[in-house]
Design a protein around this motif. Sequence first.
Motif, PDB file in Angstrom:
ATOM      1  N   ASP A 329       1.046  -1.445   0.029  1.00  0.00           N
ATOM      2  CA  ASP A 329       0.081  -0.433   0.231  1.00  0.00           C
ATOM      3  C   ASP A 329       0.658   1.220   0.011  1.00  0.00           C
ATOM      4  O   ASP A 329       0.700   2.226  -0.493  1.00  0.00           O
ATOM      5  CB  ASP A 329      -1.246   0.110   1.721  1.00  0.00           C
ATOM      6  CG  ASP A 329      -1.774  -1.254   0.824  1.00  0.00           C
ATOM      7  OD1 ASP A 329      -2.277  -1.451  -0.006  1.00  0.00           O
ATOM      8  OD2 ASP A 329      -2.349  -1.455   2.197  1.00  0.00           O
ATOM      9  N   HIS A 330       2.072   1.338   0.356  1.00  0.00           N
ATOM     10  CA  HIS A 330       2.882   2.581   0.136  1.00  0.00           C
ATOM     11  C   HIS A 330       3.983   2.372   0.036  1.00  0.00           C
ATOM     12  O   HIS A 330       4.780   2.695   0.892  1.00  0.00           O
ATOM     13  CB  HIS A 330       2.567   2.794   1.978  1.00  0.00           C
ATOM     14  CG  HIS A 330       1.365   3.249   2.815  1.00  0.00           C
ATOM     15  ND1 HIS A 330       0.987   4.103   2.134  1.00  0.00           N
ATOM     16  CD2 HIS A 330       1.030   2.241   3.187  1.00  0.00           C
ATOM     17  CE1 HIS A 330       0.409   3.721   2.709  1.00  0.00           C
ATOM     18  NE2 HIS A 330      -0.509   3.094   3.960  1.00  0.00           N
ATOM     19  N   LYS A 342       0.164  -3.503  -7.822  1.00  0.00           N
ATOM     20  CA  LYS A 342      -0.919  -2.323  -6.982  1.00  0.00           C
ATOM     21  C   LYS A 342      -0.265  -0.727  -8.178  1.00  0.00           C
ATOM     22  O   LYS A 342      -0.646   0.022  -8.882  1.00  0.00           O
ATOM     23  CB  LYS A 342      -0.956  -1.063  -5.914  1.00  0.00           C
ATOM     24  CG  LYS A 342      -2.257  -2.315  -4.827  1.00  0.00           C
ATOM     25  CD  LYS A 342      -2.466  -2.536  -3.576  1.00  0.00           C
ATOM     26  CE  LYS A 342      -3.020  -3.713  -2.632  1.00  0.00           C
ATOM     27  NZ  LYS A 342      -3.545  -2.908  -1.729  1.00  0.00           N
ATOM     28  N   TYR A 343       0.868  -0.358  -7.787  1.00  0.00           N
ATOM     29  CA  TYR A 343       1.547   1.129  -7.875  1.00  0.00           C
ATOM     30  C   TYR A 343       1.983   0.879  -9.398  1.00  0.00           C
ATOM     31  O   TYR A 343       2.100   1.473 -10.151  1.00  0.00           O
ATOM     32  CB  TYR A 343       2.916   0.863  -7.021  1.00  0.00           C
ATOM     33  CG  TYR A 343       3.936   1.546  -8.655  1.00  0.00           C
ATOM     34  CD1 TYR A 343       3.276   3.304  -8.079  1.00  0.00           C
ATOM     35  CD2 TYR A 343       4.632   1.336  -9.023  1.00  0.00           C
ATOM     36  CE1 TYR A 343       4.369   4.352  -8.691  1.00  0.00           C
ATOM     37  CE2 TYR A 343       5.516   2.122  -9.871  1.00  0.00           C
ATOM     38  CZ  TYR A 343       5.705   3.758  -9.420  1.00  0.00           C
ATOM     39  OH  TYR A 343       5.977   4.834 -10.801  1.00  0.00           O
ATOM     40  N   GLN A 370      -0.056   7.691  -6.035  1.00  0.00           N
ATOM     41  CA  GLN A 370      -0.069   6.989  -4.948  1.00  0.00           C
ATOM     42  C   GLN A 370      -1.499   7.312  -4.181  1.00  0.00           C
ATOM     43  O   GLN A 370      -2.016   6.261  -3.758  1.00  0.00           O
ATOM     44  CB  GLN A 370       0.632   8.188  -3.800  1.00  0.00           C
ATOM     45  CG  GLN A 370       1.825   7.332  -3.465  1.00  0.00           C
ATOM     46  CD  GLN A 370       2.392   6.351  -2.954  1.00  0.00           C
ATOM     47  OE1 GLN A 370       2.019   6.292  -1.736  1.00  0.00           O
ATOM     48  NE2 GLN A 370       3.773   5.853  -3.631  1.00  0.00           N
ATOM     49  N   ALA A 371      -2.641   8.341  -5.014  1.00  0.00           N
ATOM     50  CA  ALA A 371      -3.769   8.011  -4.238  1.00  0.00           C
ATOM     51  C   ALA A 371      -4.623   7.258  -5.026  1.00  0.00           C
ATOM     52  O   ALA A 371      -5.394   6.031  -4.715  1.00  0.00           O
ATOM     53  CB  ALA A 371      -4.544   9.058  -4.947  1.00  0.00           C
ATOM     54  N   MET A 374      -4.373   2.503  -4.249  1.00  0.00           N
ATOM     55  CA  MET A 374      -5.261   2.810  -3.118  1.00  0.00           C
ATOM     56  C   MET A 374      -6.387   2.745  -3.918  1.00  0.00           C
ATOM     57  O   MET A 374      -7.437   1.844  -3.088  1.00  0.00           O
ATOM     58  CB  MET A 374      -5.110   3.993  -2.436  1.00  0.00           C
ATOM     59  CG  MET A 374      -3.936   4.414  -1.464  1.00  0.00           C
ATOM     60  SD  MET A 374      -3.508   3.071  -0.606  1.00  0.00           S
ATOM     61  CE  MET A 374      -4.279   2.572   0.834  1.00  0.00           C
ATOM     62  N   ARG A 375      -6.914   2.833  -5.199  1.00  0.00           N
ATOM     63  CA  ARG A 375      -7.944   1.987  -5.355  1.00  0.00           C
ATOM     64  C   ARG A 375      -8.212   0.907  -6.450  1.00  0.00           C
ATOM     65  O   ARG A 375      -8.824   0.217  -7.346  1.00  0.00           O
ATOM     66  CB  ARG A 375      -8.938   3.303  -6.274  1.00  0.00           C
ATOM     67  CG  ARG A 375      -9.172   4.640  -5.258  1.00  0.00           C
ATOM     68  CD  ARG A 375      -9.529   5.171  -6.080  1.00  0.00           C
ATOM     69  NE  ARG A 375      -9.780   5.287  -7.851  1.00  0.00           N
ATOM     70  CZ  ARG A 375      -9.360   6.230  -7.880  1.00  0.00           C
ATOM     71  NH1 ARG A 375      -8.462   7.626  -6.727  1.00  0.00           N
ATOM     72  NH2 ARG A 375      -8.748   6.839  -9.305  1.00  0.00           N
ATOM     73  N   GLU A 377      -6.931  -3.369  -6.110  1.00  0.00           N
ATOM     74  CA  GLU A 377      -7.328  -4.782  -5.306  1.00  0.00           C
ATOM     75  C   GLU A 377      -6.841  -6.445  -6.384  1.00  0.00           C
ATOM     76  O   GLU A 377      -6.967  -6.176  -7.622  1.00  0.00           O
ATOM     77  CB  GLU A 377      -8.479  -4.935  -5.004  1.00  0.00           C
ATOM     78  CG  GLU A 377      -9.025  -6.348  -4.538  1.00  0.00           C
ATOM     79  CD  GLU A 377     -10.524  -6.594  -4.225  1.00  0.00           C
ATOM     80  OE1 GLU A 377     -11.036  -7.375  -3.347  1.00  0.00           O
ATOM     81  OE2 GLU A 377     -11.720  -6.121  -4.974  1.00  0.00           O
TER      82      GLU A 377
END
Length: 482
Positions: A329-330, A342-343, A370-371, A374-375, A377
């Motif tokens: 996530d980060h 995700k990235y 980054q925003a 987060m969406r 999956e």
Amino acid sequence: MANMTELITPNRQAETHSAVERIGAFAVAARPEHLTTAIRQLFKRNILDSIGCAIAGLQGSPFQALRAQFEEYRAPGRCTLIGGGKTSADQAALFNSSLVRYVDLLDSYMAIGGLCHPSDNFGTILAAAEQAGASGEEFMLALAVAYEIQCRFTAAVQVMAKGFNHATQLAISAAAGAGKLFGLSSGEIANAIAIATVDNVSLACVHAEPVSQWKGFSPGMTGMRAVYAASLAKRGFTGPKGLFEGPYGLKHMFAQRIPVDWDDPSLEMVKQTVMKKYCSLIHGQPVLEALLDLKRCNGLTAADVEGVRCDVFQGAFEFAGGGGFGAKDHPRVKEQGDYNLKYLIAAALIDDQLGPAQLEEARIQAPDVQALLMRVEIRPDERFSARYPHELSARVTIRTKDQRVFVKEQHGYEGGLNNPMSWDRTVEKFHWLSEPFADEDLRNRLIQVVQQLDARPISDLLDLLTRVRCTADFPRTHPGIQ
């Protein structure tokens, strides 16, 4: 699990013909005639790909630090650093191997329970070839030996599933290839393998979050040790011949036999290697191909996207989707970006590509990506897991803010086993990666030397690699591999 007493207790045959001795004999027995015309062409493709990957990494800040390290530790030497400069063979192995890995576009070999990157051998074998004054054909043959050993071992042992990293088997292959170039006997190569490997038990935790810089430099350090070990073996140093059979050798460590036929002289595992066209771990290649196809075919922009769901095989989820190797996530640094589905999905949606620029820390840390990540999956899919390693599959579902849904299921990708990357596409990739660091004439000369490598001295290639700039002084006009 195999009987542990059986694994620990050596037998008479193992004492007489240990695995390291059989691998040493395999390396010595390899001959140019074992490289068919078709296999030579595949190796030239993979060699050009490795060179392009290495050139693309030249501007990375770690390589300035390595050059400073070399100045402090034994700077003089005869071996070439890509981008200019000379140092010792072992330090050249570290530097050039790490360059090949840096932008995460190198080749791969997929197996049940793990994988390896055969081109991790490239920088080590190149340094050993220059140290030995080898011909291009001798370099190619030693590289083929290294590919074969690393891939055969990876096919026989679920290295990563057992908690170890594939740099373990790289120590075996790199030492064998270097030893062949140094003209070692089969017994001396056996010692080189044992010396290089016994202290190179590499752990899979190097891939765990927060992923560190060492993930990409561990193979280079393995190659550095392998060259040095081969030189020690040449001077009479001996290593533990029971590296495999024990007691407490690799069979005991992996709790299984290691069934490889080292009497088979073939050098054809390169046919099972796969290539990349996106700066991402190999597990992300079908994901990114499906995602970008959906985006482009439907005229979508990142601003249209409400969310993305990506279903992948279990290994992709574990390594890069938030599974056993940690949450995704980060991401903050390059090593976290290229191992984070995700990235990678978010960056590809926004930038419409996934190349070296998307691995820059400023890009990874930018608020827009980054925003969006987060969406995203990521979920494992049993059906896709059953297809691995013969086929890498993914299903991408994009939901838009106006309630539209776009889905694409992808089985394989360009560069995979069922759709291998051609020589022409590899040349295109090479130009894309090297354009900022080499003018058109130098790029074309590098391609020509690789095409003729088995008829030229390795010094012809190295002389050109010294002329590549370490900074991006030429404008990038190539849009990347579409």
